[in-house]
Write a protein that holds these residues in place. Structure first.
Motif, short mmCIF file in Angstrom:
data_model
loop_
_atom_site.label_atom_id
_atom_site.label_comp_id
_atom_site.label_asym_id
_atom_site.label_seq_id
_atom_site.Cartn_x
_atom_site.Cartn_y
_atom_site.Cartn_z
N ILE A 1 4.22 -9.25 -5.77
CA ILE A 1 3.82 -8.27 -6.79
C ILE A 1 4.99 -7.93 -7.70
N ASP A 2 6.15 -7.74 -7.12
CA ASP A 2 7.37 -7.45 -7.87
C ASP A 2 7.66 -8.57 -8.87
N GLY A 3 7.66 -9.81 -8.38
CA GLY A 3 7.96 -10.96 -9.24
C GLY A 3 6.93 -11.16 -10.34
N PRO B 1 1.39 1.00 -7.65
CA PRO B 1 2.27 2.02 -8.22
C PRO B 1 3.47 2.34 -7.33
N GLY B 2 3.26 2.26 -6.00
CA GLY B 2 4.37 2.49 -5.07
C GLY B 2 5.43 1.41 -5.18
N VAL B 3 5.00 0.15 -5.29
CA VAL B 3 5.95 -0.95 -5.48
C VAL B 3 6.70 -0.75 -6.79
N TRP C 1 4.45 5.24 -0.60
CA TRP C 1 5.88 5.01 -0.31
C TRP C 1 6.07 3.64 0.33
N VAL C 2 7.03 2.91 -0.21
CA VAL C 2 7.36 1.58 0.32
C VAL C 2 8.87 1.43 0.22
N ASP C 3 9.41 0.53 1.01
CA ASP C 3 10.86 0.53 1.18
C ASP C 3 11.60 -0.61 0.50
N ASP C 4 11.07 -1.84 0.58
CA ASP C 4 11.86 -2.95 0.06
C ASP C 4 10.96 -4.05 -0.50
N VAL C 5 11.60 -5.04 -1.11
CA VAL C 5 10.86 -6.12 -1.76
C VAL C 5 10.73 -7.29 -0.79
N ARG C 6 9.76 -7.17 0.11
CA ARG C 6 9.51 -8.26 1.06
C ARG C 6 8.02 -8.50 1.16
N ALA C 7 7.68 -9.66 1.72
CA ALA C 7 6.29 -10.03 1.95
C ALA C 7 5.49 -9.90 0.65
N LEU C 8 4.34 -9.21 0.71
CA LEU C 8 3.48 -9.10 -0.47
C LEU C 8 4.18 -8.34 -1.60
#
Length: 461
Positions: free
Chosen positions: A286-288, A450-452, A275-282
């Motif tokens: 990974i998202d990008g 997978p959480g991201v 579980w992860v909450d938002d698109v910050r830091a690492l």
């Protein structure tokens, strides 16, 4: 001596939490309510114009999240009743005196009842406006301390800082406090009151110029970076958190703990993996990369990326509070980190990320998989190597991330190791905070990425 029953300590306790809507705050709340449902009360300080809106904010930003799925499933229709019995919503703001709690009766009750304060409220933007970061990260810490001094039954105050308060220091970074006025440049002296005055003067100048809000934002962001760099910090976030620590660490006669987490990532095991909450830091990188937006980034392959799962941070917080209450560990500062005990470098993280997305491509809004052809390229010198990103938001992100992706420090965690020594039983009983228990390949491939994908990239909360 060995710590006893951890949950037992929290039975019947009243806890004040600031930053409950933040990533770390949410996971702390979930863990406490799950392992010790017999806490007496949780005061949750929320910025809002009224109690109704604050309650709605907590509902949608905290308790409705998938993070609380296990408790919702277990309690069924009684979950809402359980939360309403335990949680007291407090409209307030850490940047204000007495935390901005205007309700005199509530303020009086809080000062009489609170046993534990967990201060995790912060603005974590690296380039936040200097006035906002100073009010929240620096003066917020001071205001929480001032409030704590008036709490009649206070047993523990835990202040959440960041391991990066020591900027871009190289080598082994110890768990030592700042002294008041310390800078990261030996030749200068830091005066917090002067910094506040400079902020007031700059805002007055902008007001006199009738600057619009966009201009004020831009100027105050740049001003924060300039002041941070002057004293040796890479950004406004680390600078204002360091000043907050100075105010906290120099406050006498309070049962105090300062924890310094490194880069906080998804849950490892609890309440469930990933579980992860938002698109910050690492998560941002990974998202990008998974979306095909980021193909190259600033960094050195050999850089040790100090990442630590959020549930391990929360477990260390809980254990540290109990150990401090029993005088088994009386250290002030704890680096919650992995770089010393179980290091992983940037290149290994990117190898696993490339491997994951080649097997599990992200599906875009048109229903088509985004195919990743290459591992992300890393560059460490000039911006000319980022031609596709010149003049874009990515250029700004690259510069903000640079101090961390070319970082040459390792965080000593001897105080945390001492804590682990007295908490062996607790670690075995669901309070693991030993980074040596992380298998990085398994965590990255089967848990974190997978959480991201699930919670950030697909925006399914």
């Amino acid at each position: 001596m060995e710590l006893g029953d951890i949950p037992k300590y929290f039975a019947g306790k009243t806890i004040l939490v600031t930053g409950a809507t933040g990533f770390l705050g949410k996971v702390f709340l979930e863990k406490i309510l799950r392992v010790q449902p017999n806490i007496k009360k949780l005061y949750l300080l929320v910025r809002s114009s009224n109690t109704h809106l604050a309650t709605q904010r907590l509902h949608f930003e905290v308790f409705k999240k998938d993070l609380f799925r296990l408790q919702r499933d277990e309690k069924g229709e009684n979950f809402g009743t359980f939360i309403s019995e335990k949680v007291v919503v407090v409209v307030g703001d850490v940047s204000l005196e007495m935390l901005g709690v205007k309700d005199a009766k509530m303020r009086e009750d809080m000062l009489k009842e609170i046993n534990i304060i967990v201060h995790s409220a912060a603005t974590t933007r690296f380039d936040e406006r200097f006035d906002i970061a100073m009010a929240t990260n620096t003066m917020g810490a001071f205001n929480v301390l001032s409030f704590a001094k008036n709490c009649l039954k206070l047993e523990i105050l835990l202040h959440v800082s960041t391991a990066y308060v020591y900027g871009q220091m190289k080598g082994l970074i110890s768990e030592k406090p700042f002294f008041m006025g310390q800078t990261l440049k030996g030749s200068s002296t830091l005066d917090i009151e002067l910094e506040k005055k400079l902020i007031e003067n700059k805002l007055s100048e902008l007001e006199a110029q009738k600057a619009d809000e966009q201009t004020i934002d831009m100027v105050m962001k740049k001003f924060g970076i300039v002041r941070a760099n002057l004293h040796g910090w890479p950004n406004t976030y680390a600078f204002t958190k360091a000043m907050g620590e100075m105010l906290v660490a120099n406050m006498k006669d309070l049962p105090l703990i300062i924890i310094r987490p490194t880069v906080v990532t998804s849950t490892h095991f609890e309440p469930f993996p990933g579980w992860v909450d938002d698109v910050r830091a690492l998560n941002f990188i990974i998202d990008g990369y998974g979306k095909g937006i980021i193909r190259s980034f600033v960094g050195v392959p050999e850089t040790v990326l100090d990442i630590i799962p959020v549930d391990m941070v929360v477990n260390s917080m809980i254990v540290a509070m109990v150990a401090r209450s029993k005088n088994l560990c009386t250290n002030l500062i704890y680096n919650i980190s992995s770089s010393l005990r179980n290091p992983i470098n940037f290149s290994d993280v990117l190898d696993n990320t490339y491997c994951y997305f080649t097997k599990n491509p992200w599906i875009n809004k048109n229903g088509k998989p985004v195919l990743i052809a290459k591992k992300m390229a890393l560059f460490s010198t000039s911006m000319d190597e980022f031609d596709p990103n010149k003049g874009s938001k990515m250029e700004s992100a690259i510069e903000l991330f640079r101090p961390y992706t070319i970082f040459e420090g390792i965080f000593d965690d001897q105080n945390v190791e001492n804590l682990r020594m007295v908490a062996k039983r607790a670690i075995d009983e669901g309070f693991d905070f030993d980074p040596r228990n992380i298998n990085w390949k398994n965590y990255l491939m089967n848990v974190y990425i997978p959480g991201v994908m699930k919670y950030s990239m697909r925006s399914k909360m």
